[in-house]
Write an enzyme that holds these catalytic residues in place. Structure first.
Site, PDB file in Angstrom:
ATOM      1  N   THR A 195       0.838  -1.205   0.000  1.00 30.75           N
ATOM      2  CA  THR A 195       0.000   0.000   0.000  1.00 30.75           C
ATOM      3  C   THR A 195       0.869   1.249   0.000  1.00 30.75           C
ATOM      4  O   THR A 195       0.581   2.220  -0.707  1.00 30.75           O
ATOM      5  CB  THR A 195      -0.948   0.000   1.219  1.00 30.75           C
ATOM      6  OG1 THR A 195      -1.637  -1.250   1.280  1.00 30.75           O
ATOM      7  CG2 THR A 195      -1.972   1.121   1.109  1.00 30.75           C
ATOM      8  N   ASP A 212       2.035   5.000   6.553  1.00 31.45           N
ATOM      9  CA  ASP A 212       2.376   3.580   6.508  1.00 31.45           C
ATOM     10  C   ASP A 212       1.099   2.750   6.496  1.00 31.45           C
ATOM     11  O   ASP A 212       0.017   3.239   6.844  1.00 31.45           O
ATOM     12  CB  ASP A 212       3.244   3.201   7.717  1.00 31.45           C
ATOM     13  CG  ASP A 212       4.081   1.950   7.480  1.00 31.45           C
ATOM     14  OD1 ASP A 212       3.943   1.328   6.411  1.00 31.45           O
ATOM     15  OD2 ASP A 212       4.881   1.604   8.370  1.00 31.45           O
ATOM     16  N   GLY A 214       4.607  -7.452   8.694  1.00 25.72           N
ATOM     17  CA  GLY A 214       4.555  -8.532   7.722  1.00 25.72           C
ATOM     18  C   GLY A 214       5.704  -8.465   6.731  1.00 25.72           C
ATOM     19  O   GLY A 214       6.164  -9.479   6.218  1.00 25.72           O
ATOM     20  N   GLU A 238      10.088   1.052  11.164  1.00 23.30           N
ATOM     21  CA  GLU A 238       8.780   1.698  11.075  1.00 23.30           C
ATOM     22  C   GLU A 238       8.421   2.351  12.405  1.00 23.30           C
ATOM     23  O   GLU A 238       7.917   3.478  12.452  1.00 23.30           O
ATOM     24  CB  GLU A 238       7.712   0.668  10.686  1.00 23.30           C
ATOM     25  CG  GLU A 238       7.823   0.195   9.249  1.00 23.30           C
ATOM     26  CD  GLU A 238       6.898  -0.959   8.914  1.00 23.30           C
ATOM     27  OE1 GLU A 238       6.726  -1.231   7.717  1.00 23.30           O
ATOM     28  OE2 GLU A 238       6.364  -1.600   9.837  1.00 23.30           O
TER      29      GLU A 238
END
Length: 219
Positions: free
Chosen positions: A31, A81, A96, A103
């Site tokens: 994404t 994110d 994942g 992050e």
């Protein structure tokens, strides 16, 4: 609308939060790749990005977007994110793609966390998606035993080395009703770098790509 089209819609919707002259925090995943592609259309307006992974850095640089190290900035306005799961409290499971530690660092230095997902990622209770834990290699067996005590079914993610040189243990079959407490417990285990629960610092804005368009939620 396909799942990828819903991801793309959410990624492009996040452009609304990008301000002129800013450095943008950029996450990792399918994404986010759509957001990076969208960000290219604004690259002349921004100073650049701070990336949470080697993969995102490569994509940003390929599109001509300057990438800064996290240590070079005092803070960021936004961090964009995705998530593997997100609940109604905006707690998330992430990791994942094995980039959870970086992050979490970029999210921590950002004023606003914008989570972009397709509508399959919204859940009532976290834990159907395996919970990733980044672990120093020598602690693998110990952490596995401790995760069993916490009610999980740990599985070593074969063949995966994080950007930090560590391993990933995925924890199956956990129904996480108190994400903040579970995040604290797992992070306290010696040898854990970080767990892929983003609850202590959850999302502030949620953009959900759905068949009818993008749904927007804010805390």
């Amino acid at each position: 609308m396909t799942q990828d089209e819903m991801k793309k819609a959410a990624g492009w919707a996040a452009l609304e939060y990008v301000t002129k002259g800013s450095i943008v925090g950029v996450g990792t995943g399918s994404t986010v790749n759509h957001f990076i592609d969208a960000l290219e259309t604004r690259k002349e307006e921004i100073k650049g990005a701070v990336s949470s992974s080697v993969a995102s850095t490569e994509r940003l640089e390929k599109l001509g977007i300057p990438v800064f190290e996290a240590n070079e900035v005092a803070g960021l306005d936004i961090y964009v994110d995705g998530a593997d799961e997100i609940n109604a409290e905006y707690d998330m499971i992430k990791g994942g793609g094995a980039a959870l530690t970086r992050e979490k660092i970029v999210a921590a230095i950002s004023d606003k966390f914008i989570c972009i997902v397709d509508d399959t990622k919204q859940v009532d209770v976290l834990g159907q998606f395996p919970l990733p834990v980044e672990v120093i290699p020598m602690a693998r067996s110990f952490i596995g035993r401790e995760l069993v005590k916490l009610g999980g079914d740990p599985e070593y993610r074969e063949g995966v080395v994080t950007d930090n040189g560590n391993i990933i243990i995925d924890v199956h079959n956990m129904a996480i009703t108190d994400a903040k407490d579970m995040e604290k417990k797992i992070n306290a285990l010696p040898g854990v770098v970080t767990v892929g629960l983003f609850a202590a610092r959850g999302a502030d804005v949620l953009l959900v790509g759905a068949p009818e368009g993008v749904r927007k939620f804010e805390k």
